[in-house]
Design a protein around this motif. Structure first.
Motif, PDB file in Angstrom:
ATOM      1  N   ARG A   5       0.784  -1.128   0.090  1.00 50.50           N
ATOM      2  CA  ARG A   5      -0.190  -0.010   0.075  1.00 50.50           C
ATOM      3  C   ARG A   5       0.750   1.253  -0.048  1.00 50.50           C
ATOM      4  NH1 ARG A   5      -4.252   0.186   4.368  1.00 50.50           N
ATOM      5  NH2 ARG A   5      -4.463   2.376   3.638  1.00 50.50           N
ATOM      6  N   LEU A   8       2.078   1.861  -3.528  1.00 51.17           N
ATOM      7  CA  LEU A   8       0.964   2.266  -4.417  1.00 51.17           C
ATOM      8  C   LEU A   8       0.749   3.917  -4.113  1.00 51.17           C
ATOM      9  CD1 LEU A   8      -1.043   1.365  -6.231  1.00 51.17           C
ATOM     10  CD2 LEU A   8      -2.807   1.142  -4.440  1.00 51.17           C
ATOM     11  N   LYS A   9       0.817   4.253  -2.751  1.00 51.31           N
ATOM     12  CA  LYS A   9       0.690   5.431  -2.230  1.00 51.31           C
ATOM     13  C   LYS A   9       1.634   6.536  -2.967  1.00 51.31           C
ATOM     14  CE  LYS A   9      -0.960   8.200   1.664  1.00 51.31           C
ATOM     15  NZ  LYS A   9      -0.088   9.110   2.499  1.00 51.31           N
ATOM     16  N   THR A  12       0.665   6.866  -6.828  1.00 49.03           N
ATOM     17  CA  THR A  12      -0.476   7.691  -7.072  1.00 49.03           C
ATOM     18  C   THR A  12      -0.307   9.220  -6.537  1.00 49.03           C
ATOM     19  OG1 THR A  12      -1.390   6.891  -4.888  1.00 49.03           O
ATOM     20  CG2 THR A  12      -2.075   5.711  -7.127  1.00 49.03           C
ATOM     21  N   THR A  16       0.225  10.655 -12.546  1.00 49.66           N
ATOM     22  CA  THR A  16      -1.156  10.685 -12.904  1.00 49.66           C
ATOM     23  C   THR A  16      -1.701   9.755 -13.965  1.00 49.66           C
ATOM     24  OG1 THR A  16      -2.845  12.430 -13.401  1.00 49.66           O
ATOM     25  CG2 THR A  16      -0.517  12.899 -14.427  1.00 49.66           C
ATOM     26  N   ARG A  49      -9.719   7.176 -12.750  1.00 51.41           N
ATOM     27  CA  ARG A  49      -8.816   6.962 -11.801  1.00 51.41           C
ATOM     28  C   ARG A  49      -8.787   5.863 -10.953  1.00 51.41           C
ATOM     29  NH1 ARG A  49      -4.732  10.927  -9.819  1.00 51.41           N
ATOM     30  NH2 ARG A  49      -4.040   9.935  -7.741  1.00 51.41           N
ATOM     31  N   PRO A  50      -9.922   5.170 -10.421  1.00 52.85           N
ATOM     32  CA  PRO A  50      -9.785   4.113  -9.686  1.00 52.85           C
ATOM     33  C   PRO A  50      -9.514   2.932 -10.615  1.00 52.85           C
ATOM     34  CG  PRO A  50     -11.917   4.962  -9.508  1.00 52.85           C
ATOM     35  CD  PRO A  50     -11.237   5.912 -10.555  1.00 52.85           C
ATOM     36  N   TRP A  52      -7.018   3.053 -13.073  1.00 47.28           N
ATOM     37  CA  TRP A  52      -5.686   3.278 -13.049  1.00 47.28           C
ATOM     38  C   TRP A  52      -5.080   2.713 -11.837  1.00 47.28           C
ATOM     39  CZ3 TRP A  52      -3.176   7.537 -10.690  1.00 47.28           C
ATOM     40  CH2 TRP A  52      -1.575   7.803 -10.884  1.00 47.28           C
ATOM     41  N   GLU A  53      -5.494   3.164 -10.703  1.00 47.96           N
ATOM     42  CA  GLU A  53      -4.996   2.826  -9.394  1.00 47.96           C
ATOM     43  C   GLU A  53      -5.151   1.330  -9.207  1.00 47.96           C
ATOM     44  OE1 GLU A  53      -6.490   5.102  -6.139  1.00 47.96           O
ATOM     45  OE2 GLU A  53      -5.853   7.163  -6.859  1.00 47.96           O
ATOM     46  N   LYS A  54      -5.982   0.766  -9.692  1.00 40.53           N
ATOM     47  CA  LYS A  54      -5.968  -0.740  -9.586  1.00 40.53           C
ATOM     48  C   LYS A  54      -4.786  -1.395 -10.328  1.00 40.53           C
ATOM     49  CE  LYS A  54      -9.414  -4.551 -10.065  1.00 40.53           C
ATOM     50  NZ  LYS A  54     -10.385  -4.782 -11.026  1.00 40.53           N
ATOM     51  N   HIS A  57      -1.854  -1.823  -8.558  1.00 39.46           N
ATOM     52  CA  HIS A  57      -1.696  -2.675  -7.707  1.00 39.46           C
ATOM     53  C   HIS A  57      -1.200  -3.930  -8.088  1.00 39.46           C
ATOM     54  CE1 HIS A  57      -2.983  -2.690  -3.587  1.00 39.46           C
ATOM     55  NE2 HIS A  57      -4.021  -1.780  -3.844  1.00 39.46           N
TER      56      HIS A  57
END
Ligand SMILES: [Mn+2]
Length: 364
Positions: A5, A8-9, A12, A16, A49-50, A52-54, A57
Motif C-alpha cells: 500500500r 501504491l501511495k 498515485t 497521474t 482514476r480508480p 488506473w490505481e487498480k 496494484h
C-alpha cells in the motif's frame, strides 16, 4: 501501512493518469479523453482514476511498463516534446494488451530538477501538487527519479519504456536502470541521436538535453559502455569524442556507407569484447532524417531512415537482451519551416512504429 500500500501511495501521488501529465484545462482535452476511453472505457478522469490505481496494484515483471515523462523543461531550442507521451500513446494504444501503463510524471512546466530550487519554492510546489508540505519531490526529473527507484525496488526485473519529453528525461531512466542491474559491467547504453548530448554544461546548467549523456558517464563502468549511433550535428569530430571522453560513435554517414549489417557487426564486436549481455536503448527521434522526423526540437538532415533504425534495433535485440528503452524528443505539434501537416502526421506514425518496435524487443 504494509509495503504494498505504501508503494501504491507513492505512485498515485507522484504520477497521474496516462497522457495527463501536462497540466491543462481545455488544451488537448479530446486527445486525453480518447486515450482514457481506450484504456478504461470512460473518458472521465475522475472515473478512470480508480481503474488506473487498480492497475498499479497488480503490476508484474513479465510485461513491459510504460512511463510518460512529459517534460520539455530541459530542452530549449524548439520546445513541444512535453506532448510526446500523449501523442506516442495514441499511436500504440492498439497494443495496450502488450504493456502496462504506469501513467505520467506530474509536470510543473517551470521546474527541471529539485536541486536547482530553494526551500520556499519546493514548499509552495509541494502544496500545489500534494496538498501539503510532505517530503516528496516536485520537479519532473526528481519525480521521475523517485518513481523509478520505487518501481525497481519492488520489481527489479521491470522492463520500462520511457516516453519523453526532452532528452534530459532519459537521465533518471538510464541511471535507475543502471543501478538496478545486478552486474553493471555487463550492461551498455545504445544511444541513437543526431547530437552527442555530451556537453558537461550548457549555459551553466549541468542537466539538460545537451548534457544528460555526459552526466551518465560517471555511472557507467567505463565510457565505452555508451555507444552513440546517428551522430551528424556536432561541433567536434568523432575522434575528439573518443580521445576526450572515450565514447564510441557511429556517425550517420558511416551507417549509410557501411550499411546496417556491417555497422551492426562493428557494434556487436565492441559489445562482445566487453562481455555485454544486456542493453538499454535511448532513442532521440532526431536520429532519423528530417524527412521522417520533422516534429522534433532540432530536426536534422542526412539522418538514418526508419528501416535502418528499426533493423539495428532488431539486430541488437537478437544478440543482447534489451531490458530498458526510451523514445525522446517527439514534439507532435511542432512543424519546422518548410515541413507540412503531412510531414507532421508521418513523423508521428514513424514515432509510433519505433515505440512499437521498442516494446516488442522489451517483451522478449
Ligand atoms: Mn538527444
Amino acid at each position: 501501512m504494509d509495503t504494498r500500500r505504501a508503494h501504491l501511495k507513492y505512485l498515485t501521488q507522484l504520477l497521474t493518469l496516462p497522457g495527463d501529465g501536462v497540466y491543462t484545462v481545455q488544451t488537448a482535452k479530446d486527445k486525453k479523453e480518447k486515450l482514457l476511453f481506450s484504456y478504461y472505457k470512460t473518458s472521465s478522469a475522475l472515473k478512470a482514476r480508480p481503474h488506473w490505481e487498480k492497475s498499479l496494484h497488480s503490476l508484474h515483471e513479465d510485461k513491459p511498463m510504460i512511463l510518460g515523462i512529459p517534460s520539455d523543461n530541459g530542452g530549449g531550442i524548439q520546445r513541444g516534446a512535453n506532448w510526446g507521451p500523449l501523442a506516442i500513446r495514441e499511436e500504440i494504444v492498439e497494443l495496450k494488451k502488450d504493456y502496462q501503463d504506469l501513467g505520467d510524471v506530474r509536470v510543473i512546466p517551470h521546474l527541471l530538477d529539485d536541486r536547482y530550487l530553494n526551500e520556499e519554492t519546493i514548499k509552495n510546489c509541494r502544496k500545489a501538487l500534494y496538498g501539503k508540505n510532505n517530503k516528496l519531490p516536485v520537479s519532473p526529473l526528481s519525480i521521475a527519479d523517485l518513481t523509478l527507484k520505487k518501481i525497481y525496488q519492488k520489481y527489479p526485473q521491470a522492463k520500462i519504456l520511457g516516453l519523453g519529453g526532452d532528452h534530459s528525461t532519459s537521465f533518471p531512466l538510464v541511471t535507475n536502470w543502471l543501478n538496478s542491474r545486478a552486474n553493471k559491467k555487463k550492461a551498455a547504453i545504445i544511444h541513437f541521436d543526431a547530437h552527442t548530448d555530451l556537453l558537461d554544461r550548457r549555459l551553466g546548467i549541468d542537466l539538460c538535453f545537451g548534457t544528460w549523456a555526459y552526466q551518465i558517464l560517471s555511472d557507467l563502468p567505463g565510457p565505452d559502455h555508451l555507444i552513440q549511433i546517428g551522430i551528424r550535428s556536432s561541433g567536434k569530430t568523432k575522434t575528439f569524442w573518443k580521445s576526450h571522453l572515450g565514447v564510441d560513435q557511429f556517425w550517420a554517414k558511416e551507417v549509410k556507407e557501411w550499411g546496417v549489417e556491417k555497422t551492426f557487426d562493428k557494434i556487436c564486436k565492441k559489445l562482445n569484447k566487453m562481455g555485454i549481455e544486456e542493453i538499454y536503448i535511448s532513442f532521440d527521434i532526431d536520429a532519423l532524417d528530417i524527412q521522417f522526423a520533422s516534429s522534433t526540437g532540432t530536426p536534422e538532415p542526412q539522418g538514418l531512415n526508419p528501416i535502418e533504425a528499426v533493423s539495428l534495433i532488431q539486430l541488437l535485440a537478437q544478440k543482447f537482451e534489451v531490458t530498458g528503452a526510451d523514445l525522446m524528443e517527439v514534439a507532435p505539434f511542432v512543424s519546422p519551416q518548410g515541413c507540412s501537416e503531412i510531414d507532421r502526421h508521418s513523423s508521428l506514425k514513424v514515432a509510433g512504429d519505433l515505440a512499437k518496435n521498442l516494446l516488442q524487443v522489451l517483451k522478449r
